[in-house]
Design a protein around this motif. Structure first.
Motif, PDB file in Angstrom:
ATOM      1  N   MET A  26      22.419  31.419 -22.502  1.00  0.00           N
ATOM      2  CA  MET A  26      21.861  31.905 -23.769  1.00  0.00           C
ATOM      3  C   MET A  26      21.946  30.808 -24.850  1.00  0.00           C
ATOM      4  SD  MET A  26      23.119  33.959 -26.764  1.00  0.00           S
ATOM      5  CE  MET A  26      24.670  34.525 -26.111  1.00  0.00           C
ATOM      6  N   TYR A  27      20.834  30.613 -25.554  1.00  0.00           N
ATOM      7  CA  TYR A  27      20.797  29.607 -26.616  1.00  0.00           C
ATOM      8  C   TYR A  27      20.966  30.279 -27.976  1.00  0.00           C
ATOM      9  CZ  TYR A  27      18.637  26.667 -23.025  1.00  0.00           C
ATOM     10  OH  TYR A  27      18.366  25.955 -21.893  1.00  0.00           O
ATOM     11  N   LYS A  28      21.454  29.487 -28.957  1.00  0.00           N
ATOM     12  CA  LYS A  28      21.691  30.039 -30.301  1.00  0.00           C
ATOM     13  C   LYS A  28      21.248  29.068 -31.378  1.00  0.00           C
ATOM     14  CE  LYS A  28      25.812  32.723 -29.716  1.00  0.00           C
ATOM     15  NZ  LYS A  28      27.233  32.706 -29.740  1.00  0.00           N
ATOM     16  N   LEU A  29      20.830  29.625 -32.495  1.00  0.00           N
ATOM     17  CA  LEU A  29      20.645  28.838 -33.722  1.00  0.00           C
ATOM     18  C   LEU A  29      21.316  29.614 -34.834  1.00  0.00           C
ATOM     19  CD1 LEU A  29      19.242  26.619 -35.529  1.00  0.00           C
ATOM     20  CD2 LEU A  29      17.355  28.248 -35.796  1.00  0.00           C
ATOM     21  N   VAL A  30      22.152  28.935 -35.628  1.00  0.00           N
ATOM     22  CA  VAL A  30      22.703  29.573 -36.831  1.00  0.00           C
ATOM     23  C   VAL A  30      22.047  28.919 -38.036  1.00  0.00           C
ATOM     24  CG1 VAL A  30      24.763  30.046 -38.202  1.00  0.00           C
ATOM     25  CG2 VAL A  30      24.892  30.104 -35.701  1.00  0.00           C
ATOM     26  N   MET A  31      21.469  29.783 -38.867  1.00  0.00           N
ATOM     27  CA  MET A  31      20.812  29.288 -40.090  1.00  0.00           C
ATOM     28  C   MET A  31      21.585  29.835 -41.283  1.00  0.00           C
ATOM     29  SD  MET A  31      16.820  30.095 -39.554  1.00  0.00           S
ATOM     30  CE  MET A  31      16.676  31.558 -38.594  1.00  0.00           C
TER      31      MET A  31
ATOM     32  N   PHE B  48       9.850  33.735 -35.281  1.00  0.00           N
ATOM     33  CA  PHE B  48      10.768  34.265 -34.261  1.00  0.00           C
ATOM     34  C   PHE B  48      10.501  35.753 -33.982  1.00  0.00           C
ATOM     35  CE2 PHE B  48      14.345  31.088 -35.560  1.00  0.00           C
ATOM     36  CZ  PHE B  48      13.769  30.113 -34.768  1.00  0.00           C
ATOM     37  N   ASP B  49      10.324  36.531 -35.059  1.00  0.00           N
ATOM     38  CA  ASP B  49      10.232  37.987 -34.900  1.00  0.00           C
ATOM     39  C   ASP B  49       8.792  38.494 -34.884  1.00  0.00           C
ATOM     40  OD1 ASP B  49      12.947  37.950 -34.818  1.00  0.00           O
ATOM     41  OD2 ASP B  49      13.222  38.451 -36.936  1.00  0.00           O
ATOM     42  N   GLY B  50       7.823  37.600 -34.901  1.00  0.00           N
ATOM     43  CA  GLY B  50       6.414  38.015 -34.850  1.00  0.00           C
ATOM     44  C   GLY B  50       6.047  38.940 -35.998  1.00  0.00           C
ATOM     45  N   ILE B  51       6.550  38.646 -37.189  1.00  0.00           N
ATOM     46  CA  ILE B  51       6.297  39.505 -38.355  1.00  0.00           C
ATOM     47  C   ILE B  51       4.876  39.237 -38.875  1.00  0.00           C
ATOM     48  CG2 ILE B  51       7.088  40.074 -40.714  1.00  0.00           C
ATOM     49  CD1 ILE B  51       9.905  39.169 -39.829  1.00  0.00           C
TER      50      ILE B  51
ATOM     51  N   LEU C 186      22.945  33.476 -40.595  1.00  0.00           N
ATOM     52  CA  LEU C 186      21.996  34.294 -39.832  1.00  0.00           C
ATOM     53  C   LEU C 186      21.940  33.705 -38.423  1.00  0.00           C
ATOM     54  CD1 LEU C 186      19.731  36.377 -39.450  1.00  0.00           C
ATOM     55  CD2 LEU C 186      18.170  34.812 -40.624  1.00  0.00           C
ATOM     56  N   VAL C 187      22.350  34.517 -37.452  1.00  0.00           N
ATOM     57  CA  VAL C 187      22.473  34.039 -36.076  1.00  0.00           C
ATOM     58  C   VAL C 187      21.281  34.530 -35.254  1.00  0.00           C
ATOM     59  CG1 VAL C 187      23.947  34.027 -34.014  1.00  0.00           C
ATOM     60  CG2 VAL C 187      24.991  34.275 -36.300  1.00  0.00           C
ATOM     61  N   TYR C 188      20.597  33.602 -34.579  1.00  0.00           N
ATOM     62  CA  TYR C 188      19.542  33.969 -33.630  1.00  0.00           C
ATOM     63  C   TYR C 188      19.982  33.583 -32.231  1.00  0.00           C
ATOM     64  CZ  TYR C 188      15.798  35.732 -36.510  1.00  0.00           C
ATOM     65  OH  TYR C 188      15.048  36.542 -37.319  1.00  0.00           O
ATOM     66  N   GLU C 189      19.804  34.512 -31.296  1.00  0.00           N
ATOM     67  CA  GLU C 189      20.079  34.225 -29.883  1.00  0.00           C
ATOM     68  C   GLU C 189      18.756  34.217 -29.127  1.00  0.00           C
ATOM     69  OE1 GLU C 189      24.455  36.423 -29.940  1.00  0.00           O
ATOM     70  OE2 GLU C 189      22.915  37.141 -28.538  1.00  0.00           O
ATOM     71  N   PHE C 190      18.626  33.273 -28.189  1.00  0.00           N
ATOM     72  CA  PHE C 190      17.378  33.095 -27.435  1.00  0.00           C
ATOM     73  C   PHE C 190      17.669  33.167 -25.935  1.00  0.00           C
ATOM     74  CE2 PHE C 190      17.357  30.620 -31.330  1.00  0.00           C
ATOM     75  CZ  PHE C 190      16.156  30.973 -31.928  1.00  0.00           C
ATOM     76  N   ASP C 191      16.657  33.617 -25.175  1.00  0.00           N
ATOM     77  CA  ASP C 191      16.823  33.603 -23.719  1.00  0.00           C
ATOM     78  C   ASP C 191      16.483  32.205 -23.176  1.00  0.00           C
ATOM     79  OD1 ASP C 191      14.067  33.380 -23.581  1.00  0.00           O
ATOM     80  OD2 ASP C 191      13.720  35.451 -22.938  1.00  0.00           O
ATOM     81  N   ALA C 192      16.433  32.078 -21.855  1.00  0.00           N
ATOM     82  CA  ALA C 192      16.235  30.768 -21.225  1.00  0.00           C
ATOM     83  C   ALA C 192      14.891  30.146 -21.613  1.00  0.00           C
ATOM     84  CB  ALA C 192      16.335  30.910 -19.710  1.00  0.00           C
ATOM     85  N   ASP C 193      13.919  30.977 -22.009  1.00  0.00           N
ATOM     86  CA  ASP C 193      12.603  30.455 -22.426  1.00  0.00           C
ATOM     87  C   ASP C 193      12.511  30.287 -23.936  1.00  0.00           C
ATOM     88  OD1 ASP C 193      11.660  30.518 -19.792  1.00  0.00           O
ATOM     89  OD2 ASP C 193      11.327  32.689 -19.977  1.00  0.00           O
TER      90      ASP C 193
ATOM     91  N   LYS D 107      12.959  32.541 -26.082  1.00  0.00           N
ATOM     92  CA  LYS D 107      12.409  33.742 -26.714  1.00  0.00           C
ATOM     93  C   LYS D 107      13.563  34.416 -27.459  1.00  0.00           C
ATOM     94  CE  LYS D 107      10.493  37.724 -24.688  1.00  0.00           C
ATOM     95  NZ  LYS D 107      11.001  38.737 -25.366  1.00  0.00           N
ATOM     96  N   PRO D 108      13.384  34.725 -28.763  1.00  0.00           N
ATOM     97  CA  PRO D 108      14.489  35.354 -29.497  1.00  0.00           C
ATOM     98  C   PRO D 108      14.791  36.743 -28.942  1.00  0.00           C
ATOM     99  CG  PRO D 108      12.703  34.692 -30.971  1.00  0.00           C
ATOM    100  CD  PRO D 108      12.193  34.522 -29.588  1.00  0.00           C
ATOM    101  N   VAL D 109      16.060  36.999 -28.658  1.00  0.00           N
ATOM    102  CA  VAL D 109      16.423  38.303 -28.085  1.00  0.00           C
ATOM    103  C   VAL D 109      17.288  39.119 -29.042  1.00  0.00           C
ATOM    104  CG1 VAL D 109      16.156  37.762 -25.646  1.00  0.00           C
ATOM    105  CG2 VAL D 109      18.284  37.147 -26.787  1.00  0.00           C
ATOM    106  N   LYS D 110      17.901  38.474 -30.016  1.00  0.00           N
ATOM    107  CA  LYS D 110      18.816  39.199 -30.902  1.00  0.00           C
ATOM    108  C   LYS D 110      19.038  38.371 -32.158  1.00  0.00           C
ATOM    109  CE  LYS D 110      23.568  40.900 -30.836  1.00  0.00           C
ATOM    110  NZ  LYS D 110      24.857  40.807 -30.159  1.00  0.00           N
TER     111      LYS D 110
END
Ligand code: 2PG
Length: 244
Positions: A1-6, A189-192, A208-215, A217-220
């Motif tokens: 799982m990948y992450k970005l903290v903003m 990220f959220d397709g708003i 603000l924490v974003y978690e991404f799957d292997a591709d 894709k933001p999952v949480k």
């Protein structure tokens, strides 16, 4: 799982005075420093760590990052600065008081200038901006105003070309930026939709924490901290553009 903290910078001197900031290089207020340090404390307590940081060319974001790094004992982490993470350029509104501008032009007009996707604020007249003469912007086609769509057009390539590859390569990335450069990323990220993004406000100094799957894709995603306080901060940002 990948992450970005903003993190949006802590309160700035012009947030405190309720003035449009854009590319004006305003520093943090005392409260802004405290918010940044508290964000660092929270991140450390929650077990986060970073080995790469990205921020804008503006000192309110850079200094927020420094305080977060200091509070986490991560001053060694390499920092990349880039104009593409700057706040969106507020054109001729830069420096004006938001509530006074709403009293003059109406709450609705100011809401359109602040939050519509594709209506930019009135442009600065060419030649009136000092930003273009600033060393840091040498070689950059400095805008005279920007709507969120324009901001998306510079932030998304930064995501695709710089941030996402770094995250995929295994870096733990912390990004310190601005309300509207972050809204640009969150929209993607959220397709708003272009309409719904008008209601999204980013609070100052909250990770603000974003978690991404292997591709990638933001999952949480989630904000770190007291949720009631975060909601109140978001509402306060929304209300800044209303006449008193
Ligand atoms: O003044 C600005 O540059 C931004 C962020 O502080 O304001 P707004 O929330 O009105 O887009």
């Amino acid at each position: 799982m990948y992450k970005l903290v903003m993190i949006r910078h802590g309160q700035s001197a012009w947030n405190l005075e309720n003035r449009f900031s854009g590319w004006a290089d305003v520093d943090l207020s005392e409260q802004g420093v405290a918010e940044a340090r508290e964000a660092g404390r929270l991140l450390k307590e929650a077990g986060f760590t970073f080995n790469l940081a990205h921020t804008s060319y503006l000192k309110r974001a850079v200094r927020t990052l420094w305080h977060v790094q200091d509070a986490m004992d991560l001053m060694w982490v390499p920092v990349v600065t880039d104009w593409r993470l700057n706040e969106r350029h507020y054109g001729a509104l830069t420096g004006l008081n938001k509530a006074e501008t709403a009293a003059k032009y109406g709450n609705e007009q100011v809401h359109v200038w602040r939050r519509s996707y594709d209506t930019p604020p009135p442009a600065l007249e060419a030649g009136t901006t000092s930003f273009a003469d600033d060393d840091r912007y040498k070689g950059i086609d400095v805008p005279l105003t920007e709507c969120l769509k324009d901001t998306v057009a510079r932030v998304l390539p930064y995501w695709h070309d710089v941030l996402a590859p770094a995250i995929r390569a295994g870096h733990n990335v912390l990004m310190a930026a601005h309300g509207n450069s972050m809204r640009a990323l969150v929209k993607y990220f959220d397709g708003i939709s272009d309409d719904d993004i008008a209601e999204l406000n980013i609070p100052n100094g909250i990770p603000l924490v974003y978690e991404f799957d292997a591709d990638m894709k933001p999952v949480k995603h989630y904000y770190l901290g007291d949720q009631a306080e975060i909601e109140a901060k978001m509402a306060a940002v929304a209300n800044q553009g209303k006449a008193k």
